[in-house]
Design a protein around this motif. Structure first.
Motif, PDB file in Angstrom:
ATOM      1  N   UNK B  86       0.858  -1.174   0.000  1.00 16.04           N
ATOM      2  CA  UNK B  86       0.000   0.000   0.000  1.00 16.04           C
ATOM      3  C   UNK B  86       0.897   1.229   0.000  1.00 16.04           C
ATOM      4  N   UNK B  87       0.756   2.057  -1.026  1.00 13.57           N
ATOM      5  CA  UNK B  87       1.681   3.159  -1.176  1.00 13.57           C
ATOM      6  C   UNK B  87       1.219   4.058  -2.313  1.00 13.57           C
ATOM      7  N   UNK B  88       1.970   5.141  -2.503  1.00 13.13           N
ATOM      8  CA  UNK B  88       1.800   5.963  -3.693  1.00 13.13           C
ATOM      9  C   UNK B  88       2.966   5.653  -4.611  1.00 13.13           C
ATOM     10  N   UNK B  89       2.663   5.346  -5.848  1.00 17.37           N
ATOM     11  CA  UNK B  89       3.683   4.961  -6.822  1.00 17.37           C
ATOM     12  C   UNK B  89       3.838   6.058  -7.862  1.00 17.37           C
ATOM     13  N   UNK B  90       5.084   6.456  -8.066  1.00 17.24           N
ATOM     14  CA  UNK B  90       5.379   7.504  -9.036  1.00 17.24           C
ATOM     15  C   UNK B  90       6.261   6.949 -10.149  1.00 17.24           C
ATOM     16  N   UNK B  91       5.849   7.224 -11.355  1.00 14.12           N
ATOM     17  CA  UNK B  91       6.673   6.950 -12.520  1.00 14.12           C
ATOM     18  C   UNK B  91       7.473   8.215 -12.829  1.00 14.12           C
ATOM     19  N   UNK B  92       8.678   8.044 -13.338  1.00 10.01           N
ATOM     20  CA  UNK B  92       9.499   9.191 -13.719  1.00 10.01           C
ATOM     21  C   UNK B  92      10.264   8.864 -14.986  1.00 10.01           C
ATOM     22  N   UNK B  93      10.648   9.918 -15.708  1.00  5.83           N
ATOM     23  CA  UNK B  93      11.397   9.731 -16.945  1.00  5.83           C
ATOM     24  C   UNK B  93      12.579  10.687 -16.979  1.00  5.83           C
ATOM     25  N   UNK B  94      13.590  10.325 -17.743  1.00  5.63           N
ATOM     26  CA  UNK B  94      14.712  11.238 -17.962  1.00  5.63           C
ATOM     27  C   UNK B  94      15.384  10.900 -19.278  1.00  5.63           C
ATOM     28  N   UNK B 100      20.460  15.673 -16.319  1.00  4.14           N
ATOM     29  CA  UNK B 100      20.224  14.637 -15.324  1.00  4.14           C
ATOM     30  C   UNK B 100      18.880  14.760 -14.637  1.00  4.14           C
ATOM     31  N   UNK B 101      18.102  15.752 -14.969  1.00  4.77           N
ATOM     32  CA  UNK B 101      16.822  15.963 -14.296  1.00  4.77           C
ATOM     33  C   UNK B 101      15.843  14.864 -14.667  1.00  4.77           C
ATOM     34  N   UNK B 102      15.118  14.360 -13.679  1.00  6.39           N
ATOM     35  CA  UNK B 102      14.034  13.430 -13.974  1.00  6.39           C
ATOM     36  C   UNK B 102      12.709  14.114 -13.689  1.00  6.39           C
ATOM     37  N   UNK B 103      11.695  13.709 -14.435  1.00  5.51           N
ATOM     38  CA  UNK B 103      10.379  14.323 -14.343  1.00  5.51           C
ATOM     39  C   UNK B 103       9.374  13.254 -13.931  1.00  5.51           C
ATOM     40  N   UNK B 104       8.515  13.632 -13.004  1.00  2.42           N
ATOM     41  CA  UNK B 104       7.595  12.681 -12.407  1.00  2.42           C
ATOM     42  C   UNK B 104       6.190  12.782 -12.968  1.00  2.42           C
ATOM     43  N   UNK B 105       5.504  11.632 -12.954  1.00  2.57           N
ATOM     44  CA  UNK B 105       4.081  11.609 -13.203  1.00  2.57           C
ATOM     45  C   UNK B 105       3.317  12.019 -11.952  1.00  2.57           C
ATOM     46  N   UNK B 106       2.003  11.970 -12.040  1.00  3.66           N
ATOM     47  CA  UNK B 106       1.168  12.481 -10.954  1.00  3.66           C
ATOM     48  C   UNK B 106       0.898  11.458  -9.863  1.00  3.66           C
ATOM     49  N   UNK B 107       1.288  10.220 -10.069  1.00  2.05           N
ATOM     50  CA  UNK B 107       1.178   9.227  -9.008  1.00  2.05           C
ATOM     51  C   UNK B 107      -0.003   8.290  -9.167  1.00  2.05           C
ATOM     52  N   UNK B 108       0.167   7.094  -8.613  1.00  3.33           N
ATOM     53  CA  UNK B 108      -0.912   6.103  -8.546  1.00  3.33           C
ATOM     54  C   UNK B 108      -1.048   5.666  -7.094  1.00  3.33           C
ATOM     55  N   UNK B 109      -2.258   5.874  -6.547  1.00  2.00           N
ATOM     56  CA  UNK B 109      -2.504   5.509  -5.142  1.00  2.00           C
ATOM     57  C   UNK B 109      -3.035   4.084  -5.102  1.00  2.00           C
ATOM     58  N   UNK B 110      -2.283   3.198  -4.445  1.00  2.00           N
ATOM     59  CA  UNK B 110      -2.667   1.800  -4.362  1.00  2.00           C
ATOM     60  C   UNK B 110      -2.922   1.426  -2.912  1.00  2.00           C
ATOM     61  N   UNK B 111      -4.092   0.854  -2.663  1.00  2.00           N
ATOM     62  CA  UNK B 111      -4.427   0.359  -1.337  1.00  2.00           C
ATOM     63  C   UNK B 111      -4.662  -1.137  -1.430  1.00  2.00           C
TER      64      UNK B 111
END
Lengths: 112, 113
Positions: B86-94, B100-111
């Motif tokens: 159970x967590x918040x999952x973030x995808x990121x790309x670079x 070297x900067x990575x950019x994140x998505x808005x997140x997926x809340x999983x319970x």
């Protein structure tokens, strides 16, 4: 074994004053450092970065300072605004090939 | 904003069921990452990819698998979900070629219940 440490979980600052967020790292191979800002229910957003060949980088109200000998960096926000209230993550990497390693974050509250 | 879409954004699932989270990017970036965010732990890397079919483990990879069959998609699978996932999952790309900067998505809340 935490490679990036943000020892202050939270910080409260008066609007208009300076906010200073601190970060320490242990891996001497890190050569690139970034700060991210995160609002609730949103993804982290990139704020500012610094390469190990510099000791200061400034972008508007945000300045990052790097002290390589102390393995310490700090983010200064001047003047602080209520919209700056967020969680701030420090991150570091070896730009050769390693992914970013993040600290646990510091929650900044700017009080009007 | 970086063109990153995570799906689903919210999911409740039962212990023991498989779950797949999808990350889709429109930036043609080479590197993609999955992080999880938990109170007191910050952002921790689960797995990452440095190209199609090229993946590697991160700090907290146990219980997770990933696949990347196309540049634009990076899937995170929990083979048998547990409550500790159970967590918040973030995808990121670079794209290391441009910094070297990575950019994140808005997140997926999983319970996981």
């Amino acid at each position: 074994d935490q490679q990036v440490k943000q020892n202050s979980p939270s910080l409260s600052v008066q609007e208009g004053r300076i906010s200073i967020l601190n970060c320490d790292y242990t891996n001497s191979m890190f050569d690139y450092f970034l700060w991210y800002k995160k609002y609730p229910a949103e993804g982290p957003t990139f704020l500012i970065s610094i390469s190990s060949i510099k000791d200061k980088n400034e972008d508007g109200r945000f300045t990052v300072f790097l002290n390589k000998s102390a393995k310490h960096l700090s983010l200064h926000i001047v003047p602080s605004q209520p919209g700056d209230s967020a969680v701030y993550f420090c991150a570091a990497m070896n730009s050769g090939n390693t992914p970013l390693v993040f600290g646990k974050g510091t929650r900044l509250s700017v009080i009007a | 904003d970086a063109g990153i879409t995570q799906s689903p954004r919210h999911k409740v699932t039962e212990t023991g069921t498989p779950v797949t989270l999808r990350c889709h990017q429109t930036e043609n970036h080479r590197y993609m990452y999955w992080y999880r965010q938990d109170p007191g732990h910050g952002l921790r890397l689960i797995h990452y990819s440095y190209g199609v079919k090229d993946t590697d483990k991160g700090e907290v990879s146990d219980g997770y698998s990933v696949s990347r069959s196309k540049t634009e998609d990076f899937l995170l699978t929990l083979e048998s979900a547990t409550s500790s996932q159970t967590s918040v999952y973030f995808c990121a790309i670079s794209d290391r070629g441009t910094g070297n900067t990575i950019y994140f998505g808005e997140g997926s809340w999983l319970t996981v219940v």
